[in-house]
Design an enzyme around this catalytic site. Structure first.
Site, PDB file in Angstrom:
ATOM      1  N   LYS A 348       6.182  -5.886  12.467  1.00  0.00           N
ATOM      2  CA  LYS A 348       5.962  -6.917  13.487  1.00  0.00           C
ATOM      3  C   LYS A 348       4.463  -7.180  13.665  1.00  0.00           C
ATOM      4  O   LYS A 348       3.633  -6.342  13.332  1.00  0.00           O
ATOM      5  CB  LYS A 348       6.595  -6.481  14.815  1.00  0.00           C
ATOM      6  CG  LYS A 348       6.032  -5.200  15.400  1.00  0.00           C
ATOM      7  CD  LYS A 348       6.902  -4.697  16.542  1.00  0.00           C
ATOM      8  CE  LYS A 348       6.353  -3.392  17.094  1.00  0.00           C
ATOM      9  NZ  LYS A 348       7.294  -2.772  18.051  1.00  0.00           N
ATOM     10  N   ARG A 442      14.640  -1.699  28.926  1.00  0.00           N
ATOM     11  CA  ARG A 442      14.074  -2.919  28.339  1.00  0.00           C
ATOM     12  C   ARG A 442      15.262  -3.700  27.801  1.00  0.00           C
ATOM     13  O   ARG A 442      16.083  -4.157  28.572  1.00  0.00           O
ATOM     14  CB  ARG A 442      13.042  -2.557  27.258  1.00  0.00           C
ATOM     15  CG  ARG A 442      12.176  -3.707  26.836  1.00  0.00           C
ATOM     16  CD  ARG A 442      11.013  -3.264  25.930  1.00  0.00           C
ATOM     17  NE  ARG A 442      11.454  -2.634  24.693  1.00  0.00           N
ATOM     18  CZ  ARG A 442      10.622  -2.265  23.722  1.00  0.00           C
ATOM     19  NH1 ARG A 442       9.327  -2.453  23.843  1.00  0.00           N
ATOM     20  NH2 ARG A 442      11.087  -1.691  22.626  1.00  0.00           N
ATOM     21  N   HIS A 470      15.962   2.895  21.795  1.00  0.00           N
ATOM     22  CA  HIS A 470      14.520   3.130  21.691  1.00  0.00           C
ATOM     23  C   HIS A 470      14.133   4.225  22.676  1.00  0.00           C
ATOM     24  O   HIS A 470      14.486   4.167  23.848  1.00  0.00           O
ATOM     25  CB  HIS A 470      13.764   1.832  22.001  1.00  0.00           C
ATOM     26  CG  HIS A 470      12.333   1.862  21.531  1.00  0.00           C
ATOM     27  ND1 HIS A 470      11.969   2.230  20.255  1.00  0.00           N
ATOM     28  CD2 HIS A 470      11.183   1.556  22.171  1.00  0.00           C
ATOM     29  CE1 HIS A 470      10.648   2.153  20.126  1.00  0.00           C
ATOM     30  NE2 HIS A 470      10.143   1.749  21.280  1.00  0.00           N
ATOM     31  N   ARG A 529      12.327   3.877  12.416  1.00  0.00           N
ATOM     32  CA  ARG A 529      11.569   2.617  12.523  1.00  0.00           C
ATOM     33  C   ARG A 529      10.097   2.955  12.736  1.00  0.00           C
ATOM     34  O   ARG A 529       9.626   3.049  13.865  1.00  0.00           O
ATOM     35  CB  ARG A 529      12.080   1.793  13.718  1.00  0.00           C
ATOM     36  CG  ARG A 529      13.582   1.509  13.710  1.00  0.00           C
ATOM     37  CD  ARG A 529      13.959   0.650  14.898  1.00  0.00           C
ATOM     38  NE  ARG A 529      13.557   1.214  16.171  1.00  0.00           N
ATOM     39  CZ  ARG A 529      14.303   1.998  16.931  1.00  0.00           C
ATOM     40  NH1 ARG A 529      15.521   2.340  16.535  1.00  0.00           N
ATOM     41  NH2 ARG A 529      13.855   2.455  18.073  1.00  0.00           N
ATOM     42  N   TYR A 575     -24.267 -11.293  28.467  1.00  0.00           N
ATOM     43  CA  TYR A 575     -23.743 -11.953  29.666  1.00  0.00           C
ATOM     44  C   TYR A 575     -23.802 -11.016  30.864  1.00  0.00           C
ATOM     45  O   TYR A 575     -23.448  -9.838  30.772  1.00  0.00           O
ATOM     46  CB  TYR A 575     -22.300 -12.380  29.452  1.00  0.00           C
ATOM     47  CG  TYR A 575     -22.182 -13.591  28.560  1.00  0.00           C
ATOM     48  CD1 TYR A 575     -22.802 -14.791  28.892  1.00  0.00           C
ATOM     49  CD2 TYR A 575     -21.454 -13.522  27.381  1.00  0.00           C
ATOM     50  CE1 TYR A 575     -22.693 -15.904  28.067  1.00  0.00           C
ATOM     51  CE2 TYR A 575     -21.335 -14.623  26.549  1.00  0.00           C
ATOM     52  CZ  TYR A 575     -21.958 -15.815  26.898  1.00  0.00           C
ATOM     53  OH  TYR A 575     -21.853 -16.899  26.085  1.00  0.00           O
ATOM     54  N   CYS A 621     -18.977 -10.567  23.643  1.00  0.00           N
ATOM     55  CA  CYS A 621     -18.834 -12.023  23.733  1.00  0.00           C
ATOM     56  C   CYS A 621     -17.634 -12.464  22.891  1.00  0.00           C
ATOM     57  O   CYS A 621     -17.019 -11.658  22.214  1.00  0.00           O
ATOM     58  CB  CYS A 621     -20.081 -12.717  23.201  1.00  0.00           C
ATOM     59  SG  CYS A 621     -21.626 -11.993  23.733  1.00  0.00           S
ATOM     60  N   MET A 622     -17.350 -13.745  22.913  1.00  0.00           N
ATOM     61  CA  MET A 622     -16.199 -14.226  22.139  1.00  0.00           C
ATOM     62  C   MET A 622     -16.400 -13.963  20.644  1.00  0.00           C
ATOM     63  O   MET A 622     -15.474 -13.546  19.947  1.00  0.00           O
ATOM     64  CB  MET A 622     -15.979 -15.723  22.368  1.00  0.00           C
ATOM     65  CG  MET A 622     -14.722 -16.241  21.684  1.00  0.00           C
ATOM     66  SD  MET A 622     -14.513 -18.017  21.836  1.00  0.00           S
ATOM     67  CE  MET A 622     -14.043 -18.180  23.541  1.00  0.00           C
ATOM     68  N   ASP A 623     -17.628 -14.160  20.157  1.00  0.00           N
ATOM     69  CA  ASP A 623     -17.862 -14.067  18.712  1.00  0.00           C
ATOM     70  C   ASP A 623     -18.895 -13.019  18.328  1.00  0.00           C
ATOM     71  O   ASP A 623     -19.249 -12.912  17.162  1.00  0.00           O
ATOM     72  CB  ASP A 623     -18.359 -15.415  18.176  1.00  0.00           C
ATOM     73  CG  ASP A 623     -17.607 -16.561  18.777  1.00  0.00           C
ATOM     74  OD1 ASP A 623     -16.392 -16.627  18.561  1.00  0.00           O
ATOM     75  OD2 ASP A 623     -18.228 -17.366  19.496  1.00  0.00           O
TER      76      ASP A 623
HETATM   77  C1  PLP Z   1       7.417  -1.461  17.709  1.00  0.00           C
HETATM   78  C2  PLP Z   1       8.682  -0.768  17.623  1.00  0.00           C
HETATM   79  C3  PLP Z   1       8.816   0.361  16.795  1.00  0.00           C
HETATM   80  C4  PLP Z   1       7.659   0.991  16.067  1.00  0.00           C
HETATM   81  O1  PLP Z   1       6.943   1.802  16.972  1.00  0.00           O
HETATM   82  P1  PLP Z   1       5.739   2.763  16.514  1.00  0.00           P
HETATM   83  O2  PLP Z   1       5.492   3.587  17.691  1.00  0.00           O
HETATM   84  O3  PLP Z   1       4.598   1.882  16.187  1.00  0.00           O
HETATM   85  O4  PLP Z   1       6.219   3.535  15.355  1.00  0.00           O
HETATM   86  C5  PLP Z   1      10.066   0.917  16.663  1.00  0.00           C
HETATM   87  N1  PLP Z   1      11.128   0.401  17.325  1.00  0.00           N
HETATM   88  C6  PLP Z   1      11.034  -0.657  18.140  1.00  0.00           C
HETATM   89  C7  PLP Z   1      12.231  -1.164  18.825  1.00  0.00           C
HETATM   90  C8  PLP Z   1       9.805  -1.281  18.320  1.00  0.00           C
HETATM   91  O5  PLP Z   1       9.716  -2.340  19.114  1.00  0.00           O
END
Ligand code: PLP
Length: 672
Positions: A348, A442, A470, A529, A575, A621-623
C-alpha cells in the site's frame, strides 16, 4: 554515463561500424573467406545486439515501450524520407511489403522489425515460457535464412519459405533478442570463455552451411542466440564510463552509411579514384566510414536539439531503493514463516514510498504469489503492470469501483453483511476475504456475529477465499499487550472454527502484520501481511521484538547540498527565526522540505555528512531545510547527503511507517 550499462553504450559504436562492414565487404579484395568470416559471421552480432539493447531498456515498462514505439516510428519515417530520393533514382519505389516488413531501403528493415518485434515480444513476455515461444519462432525462421538447404528438397515447404521471403524480420528474428535483452543479467566471470566457445561453434556452423551451399541469406544461425547471450552478460558485467554521444552517434551512423556509400561512389567517379575508393574493398569501407563519421558528427548537435531535455534525477533530492536489500529482507522473513504460511507483502501507499510496481517485481522474483494493497486503484496499478497472483484490497472499496474488482481479479475485503450483499448484488463473481474485528474496532465484522458471517458465505457472487483480523498491540510484548493479543487471536480462530464446523470453507486465515510475525508466531496462519519489516525498518528505534532477523533498510533518502554558509554566533535561521546559532556555525541548505515528506518540525533529526551526524536545525520549509555541518568536515554545494529516516520519525514524534508513506511524488525513485 557510467556504471554497469556503459560497456553496452560504448559497444553501440563498433556495432554500427560492423553493420557498415556488412554493406561494404571490406576484405573482399583480399580474401573471400576472411570477408565471409568478418561480414557474414562476426558482424551478424551487430543487429541482434541493438535488439537486445532495446529489449533491455524498454520491454519491462509499458510507458517506456510506448515511447520507444513512437520514437522508432518517427525515426523510420524520417529515414524513409531521407532515402526516398535514392528510391526514386533507382526506380524502386517501395510497396506495402517493404513499408511494413523489409524496409524501404536495404538497411531500413531494422525499424519495422523493431516495431513488430516489440509488440510481439511484449505479448510473449506476458506468457509463461514466452522466451521459448520466441526461440521457437527463431527456429522456424532458420530455413528462410542460413538453413534454407534443409527445406530445399521439400518443394512445398521451400515454396512457403520462398513466399515468406526474409525471415530475418520482426516476427521470426527480433522477438527472441528483444526478450533476451529484457531478461539479461550481468555475468559472474566465465562469460569470456563461454563467448569464445559459442562464437567458435557459430563460425563452424556458418562454414559448414556455406560449404553445403545451404544459405539463402546469412543473418540467422542456431548458435547466434548463444553468442548473444554470453556477449550481453559479459558486457553487462563490465564497469566503466561511456561518453554521452554513443547512442546518438551509432543511430545516425546506421542511418546515414548507405547514403555515404552512394556519395563515395559518385565522388570516386568524378575524381578518378574508382580503383582506390571503390574497387579496393578496404579503401571503399574506410572512405565510407570516414564520410559517414564526418556527416554523423556534423549532424549530432542537430539530433541532440531534437531530443527532449529531461531533468536529471539526482539533481535535487531523491529516493534510492536497493532491490537486493528488499529481496534479502523478504527471504529473511520467509525464513521465519511456519510451514504452509506465505509472505503477503503489503504494497500500500506505493510500497511504503518505495514504488509498488518495482517492489512487486522484485518480490515476485523471490517466489511471492500474494500481495496486499489499501485500495482498488493500487491493485489496478499492479495488475496493469502485469503482476499476477492474489491481490488483496485491505480497505473499503466504493461501489463505483466494483467493476475494477471483477475486471482485474482483485480480492476484496468485506467488513459487514450489508456491504457484502451490495458487492454480491453487483452481479459479477468476486473473491473476498472476510475481515473480523477482534478488538481494534476499525474495520470488520463482529467476531461474535456468526450469523452475519454465515450469510456472507451464502451470497451467490462472493467466493470467500480467506478470513483475517488485525492485531493492534502486537508491536508490544508488555503483559497487557500479550493478553490483549491473545484474546484477539482466540476470538478470531473461534469464529473460524465455528464456521468450519458448520461446513464452510473459510479459506486462508491470517492475523499478523510485521510485528505480529516477530512477536506472536502462530502456526495456524496461511499468510503474514508484512509491511514495515519487509522494507527493513523498525517502526520506532526503541522497538524491541521477540526475534529480529537481519533486516536492512531498502530505501535511502538523499539530497544535494544547495549552499553552505558560515554564520556567527547568535544568527537567526529560517521562518520565524525559530533557530539561533549557539556558536559560530556552518549551515548547509538542502533542497528538500515538507513538500517531499520531511516533517516541518523535526529538530533533532539528522543527516549523515562525511560519516558524521549533521542535525536538522530551524523550521523545515516546503522545499528546503537546514543542517548544521559545523563538525562535519568539508562540505560544499553539490555534495550528496543522506537523511536518516528513523531519526526523522523519532524527532517528529511518529513512526517510520508514516515518514516512508509520505515521501512525496516529487522525489524520483531510483532502484539499484
Ligand atoms: C498496513 C497493514 C499491514 C502491514 O503492517 P506492517 O506493520 O507495516 O507490517 C498489515 N495488515 C493490515 C490490515 C494493514 O493495514
Amino acid at each position: 554515463m557510467s556504471g554497469r550499462r556503459s560497456a553496452l553504450d560504448i559497444c553501440r559504436v563498433p556495432a554500427a561500424l560492423l553493420v557498415a562492414a556488412i554493406h561494404c565487404s571490406p576484405l573482399l579484395s583480399y580474401s573471400a573467406g576472411a570477408d565471409f568470416v568478418l561480414t557474414r559471421v562476426a558482424a551478424r552480432v551487430a543487429v541482434p545486439f541493438f535488439f537486445m539493447l532495446t529489449g533491455y531498456f524498454v520491454l519491462g515498462d509499458v510507458g517506456k515501450l510506448a515511447s520507444a514505439l513512437k520514437k522508432t516510428a518517427l525515426v523510420y519515417l524520417a529515414a524513409m524520407l531521407l532515402y526516398l530520393p535514392l528510391n526514386i533514382y533507382s526506380g524502386q519505389l517501395p510497396g506495402l511489403r517493404e513499408l511494413l516488413l523489409d524496409g524501404t531501403f536495404y538497411h531500413l528493415w531494422y525499424f519495422p522489425a523493431v516495431l513488430t518485434g516489440l509488440v510481439i515480444a511484449w505479448g510473449l513476455s506476458k506468457l509463461r515460457g514466452g522466451v521459448w515461444l520466441a526461440a521457437a519462432l527463431y527456429l522456424l525462421g532458420l530455413p528462410g535464412d542460413s538453413w534454407f538447404g534443409l527445406v530445399r528438397g521439400l518443394p512445398w515447404l521451400a515454396g512457403v519459405y520462398e513466399a515468406i521471403g526474409y525471415t530475418r524480420n520482426g516476427l521470426f528474428f527480433a522477438p527472441l533478442f528483444l526478450l533476451m535483452g529484457s531478461r539479461a543479467r550481468p555475468g559472474r566471470g566465465a562469460e569470456g570463455l563461454a563467448l569464445a566457445a559459442a562464437f567458435a561453434a557459430m563460425l563452424a556452423e556458418a562454414l559448414v552451411l556455406r560449404r553445403l551451399g545451404w544459405q539463402k541469406h546469412d543473418s540467422m544461425y542456431i548458435m547466434l542466440p548463444c553468442v548473444m547471450y554470453f556477449l550481453f552478460r559479459l558486457l553487462l558485467g563490465l564497469r566503466g564510463a561511456a561518453p554521452g554521444w554513443c547512442a546518438d552517434f551509432s543511430l545516425l551512423f546506421y542511418l546515414l552509411h548507405p547514403w555515404c556509400i552512394v556519395l563515395v561512389r559518385g565522388f570516386a567517379r568524378l575524381a578518378g579514384l574508382w580503383g582506390l575508393l571503390v574497387e579496393n574493398s578496404l579503401g571503399h569501407y574506410l572512405a565510407v566510414c570516414a564520410l559517414t563519421a564526418a556527416a554523423t558528427a556534423a549532424l549530432l548537435p542537430l539530433l541532440r536539439r531534437l531530443r527532449p531535455v529531461r531533468a536529471y534525477p539526482k539533481a535535487r533530492a531523491w529516493v534510492e531503493v536497493d532491490a537486493s536489500a528488499l529481496r534479502r529482507n523478504a527471504e529473511a522473513l520467509m525464513g521465519l514463516l511456519p510451514d504452509g504460511c506465505e509472505l503477503m507483502p503489503v504494497l500500500k501507499c506505493g510500497a511504503y514510498g518505495h514504488g509498488a510496481v518495482k517492489s512487486a517485481r522484485v518480490l515476485e522474483g523471490c517466489g511471492v504469489r500474494a500481495f496486499a494493497v489499501a485500495c482498488a486503484a493500487e491493485g489496478v496499478e499492479l495488475r496493469r503492470a502485469g503482476v499476477r497472483g492474489t491481490i488483496l484490497v485491505l480497505g473499503w472499496t466504493a461501489p463505483e469501483n466494483f467493476p475494477c474488482l471483477a475486471r482485474y481479479g482483485l480480492t476484496q475485503t468485506v467488513t459487514e453483511l450489508p456491504y457484502a450483499e451490495a458487492l454480491s448484488a453487483f452481479g459479477r463473481d468476486v473473491d473476498v476475504h472476510i475481515k473480523v474485528d477482534t478488538g481494534m474496532h476499525r474495520l470488520g465484522l463482529d467476531a461474535e456475529d456468526i450469523a452475519a458471517a454465515e450469510r456472507i458465505f451464502e451470497l451467490p457472487h462472493l467466493r470467500v477465499t480467506g478470513m483475517y483480523t488485525h492485531l493492534c498491540v502486537s508491536d508490544s510484548l508488555a503483559p497487557e499487550a500479550r493478553s490483549f493479543t491473545g484474546a484477539q487471536s482466540k476470538r478470531f480462530f473461534a469464529l473460524a472454527e465455528e464456521l468450519r464446523r458448520r461446513g464452510h470453507d473459510v479459506g486462508r486465515l491470517h492475523t499478523q502484520a510485521s510485528y505480529g510475525l516477530l512477536n506472536y508466531p502462530d502456526a495456524r496462519c496461511a499468510y503474514v501481511r508484512a509491511g514495515i519489516a519487509l522494507y527493513g525498518f523498525k517502526s520506532a528505534e526503541a522497538d524491541d521484538a521477540a526475534v529480529w532477523p537481519p533486516l536492512k533498510p531498502a530505501l535511502s533518502l538523499k539530497a544535494r547540498v544547495a549552499q553552505v554558509r558560515e554564520l556567527p554566533e547568535g544568527a537567526g535561521l529560517g521562518y520565524g527565526l525559530a533557530y539561533t546559532t549557539p556558536r559560530p556555525s556552518r549551515i548547509a541548505v538542502l533542497p528538500i522540505g515538507y513538500g517531499d515528506g520531511c516533517p516541518r518540525d523535526c529538530a533533532g533529526a539528522w543527516a549523515l555528512v562525511n560519516g558524521k551526524r549533521a542535525p536538522v536545525v530551524g523550521r523545515v520549509c516546503m522545499d528546503q531545510l537546514f543542517i548544521d555541518v559545523t563538525d562535519c568536515g568539508p562540505v560544499q554545494s553539490g555534495d550528496c547527503i543522506q537523511l536518516d529516516i528513523a531519526a526523522l520519525a523519532e524527532a517528529s514524534g511518529t513512526i517510520t511507517n508514516e515518514i516512508l508513506s509520505r515521501l512525496g511524488p516529487r522525489l524520483p525513485r531510483l532502484w539499484t
